[in-house]
Scaffold this motif. Structure first.
Motif, mmCIF file in Angstrom:
data_model
loop_
_atom_site.group_PDB
_atom_site.id
_atom_site.type_symbol
_atom_site.label_atom_id
_atom_site.label_comp_id
_atom_site.label_asym_id
_atom_site.label_seq_id
_atom_site.Cartn_x
_atom_site.Cartn_y
_atom_site.Cartn_z
ATOM 1 N N LEU A 174 -8.165 5.142 -7.182
ATOM 2 C CA LEU A 174 -7.175 4.069 -7.255
ATOM 3 C C LEU A 174 -6.684 3.644 -5.870
ATOM 4 O O LEU A 174 -6.436 2.465 -5.627
ATOM 5 C CB LEU A 174 -5.996 4.494 -8.139
ATOM 6 C CG LEU A 174 -6.297 4.593 -9.634
ATOM 7 C CD1 LEU A 174 -5.154 5.270 -10.384
ATOM 8 C CD2 LEU A 174 -6.582 3.212 -10.219
ATOM 9 N N SER A 175 -6.560 4.599 -4.962
ATOM 10 C CA SER A 175 -6.151 4.279 -3.589
ATOM 11 C C SER A 175 -7.176 3.382 -2.911
ATOM 12 O O SER A 175 -6.827 2.416 -2.239
ATOM 13 C CB SER A 175 -5.967 5.555 -2.762
ATOM 14 O OG SER A 175 -4.862 6.283 -3.216
ATOM 15 N N GLN A 195 0.835 -1.207 0.000
ATOM 16 C CA GLN A 195 0.000 0.000 0.000
ATOM 17 C C GLN A 195 0.870 1.257 0.000
ATOM 18 O O GLN A 195 0.593 2.196 -0.729
ATOM 19 C CB GLN A 195 -0.934 -0.004 1.222
ATOM 20 C CG GLN A 195 -1.880 1.184 1.279
ATOM 21 C CD GLN A 195 -2.958 1.150 0.199
ATOM 22 O OE1 GLN A 195 -3.486 0.105 -0.115
ATOM 23 N NE2 GLN A 195 -3.266 2.306 -0.366
ATOM 24 N N THR A 212 -9.417 1.413 -4.411
ATOM 25 C CA THR A 212 -9.395 0.107 -5.078
ATOM 26 C C THR A 212 -8.200 -0.729 -4.607
ATOM 27 O O THR A 212 -8.340 -1.912 -4.298
ATOM 28 C CB THR A 212 -9.339 0.289 -6.613
ATOM 29 O OG1 THR A 212 -10.480 1.048 -7.022
ATOM 30 C CG2 THR A 212 -9.342 -1.051 -7.323
ATOM 31 N N ALA A 213 -7.030 -0.093 -4.564
ATOM 32 C CA ALA A 213 -5.824 -0.796 -4.130
ATOM 33 C C ALA A 213 -5.965 -1.294 -2.701
ATOM 34 O O ALA A 213 -5.593 -2.436 -2.391
ATOM 35 C CB ALA A 213 -4.607 0.109 -4.250
ATOM 36 N N PHE A 263 2.413 1.735 -3.440
ATOM 37 C CA PHE A 263 1.417 2.160 -4.421
ATOM 38 C C PHE A 263 1.009 3.612 -4.197
ATOM 39 O O PHE A 263 0.862 4.382 -5.150
ATOM 40 C CB PHE A 263 0.198 1.229 -4.378
ATOM 41 C CG PHE A 263 -0.732 1.414 -5.547
ATOM 42 C CD1 PHE A 263 -0.341 1.043 -6.825
ATOM 43 C CD2 PHE A 263 -1.989 1.961 -5.371
ATOM 44 C CE1 PHE A 263 -1.190 1.212 -7.906
ATOM 45 C CE2 PHE A 263 -2.843 2.134 -6.445
ATOM 46 C CZ PHE A 263 -2.446 1.765 -7.724
#
Length: 167
Positions: free
Chosen positions: A26-27, A2, A29-30, A5
């Motif tokens: 995106l954060s 995390q 989802t990741a 990313f």
């Protein structure tokens, strides 16, 4: 994962490759993906019997002669300097860090792994009585038996030969 990313997303946003909204999406989802991966890894670790896998691998390594136990009564200078296992008539004696590394290396070649740390593994092996542990006083927290190898007293993972044969 995390953190890496998030750092990547910040970098992409700083160079205006993605927008603030895309970073947020995106954060999220990741994070969800990483949580699911962690849950799957946890399930795998719980379903896999790591202690039995470790013992089976040791037996396999000895049977395949990838580990050649040296006679503990033989003069030390006659043994290989890379010896990680000694034996007498009843027990195998392994150098703790070396046997963990050897098993990990062997499993890696088979695209497998031990899913726990060496400390956790030793604890499980002790609890199941797969390894012989010394009777300890309250102040002593050593987890391994001591055995004289050559001129030195060495901490070893002591496994009864009969127990290992049952795997």
């Amino acid at each position: 994962l995390q953190i890496g990313f998030t750092t990547f997303l910040k970098f992409a946003n700083d160079f205006e490759v993605i927008t603030d909204e895309e970073v947020a999406e995106l954060s999220k989802t990741a994070f969800d993906v990483f949580i699911k991966l962690a849950e799957k890894q946890n399930e795998l670790a719980q379903s896999e019997d790591v202690a039995d896998k470790f013992m089976l691998t040791i037996k396999e390594l000895i049977d395949a002669k990838e580990i050649e136990p040296a006679d503990i009564l033989k003069p030390l200078h006659l043994n290989k300097t890379s010896t990680i296992c000694y034996h007498d008539s009843d027990y195998y004696y392994f150098i703790p860090q070396s046997i963990y590394a050897k098993v990990s290396e062997f499993l890696k070649r088979k695209d497998e792994m031990l899913s726990i740390t060496d400390r956790m593994l030793w604890k499980i092996l002790r609890e199941r009585k797969y390894i012989v542990t010394p009777e300890l006083s309250e102040n002593d927290n050593h987890q391994f038996a001591k055995k004289k190898i050559g001129l030195a007293q060495v901490r070893v993972v002591q496994i009864e030969k009969k127990k290992l044969e049952n795997f």
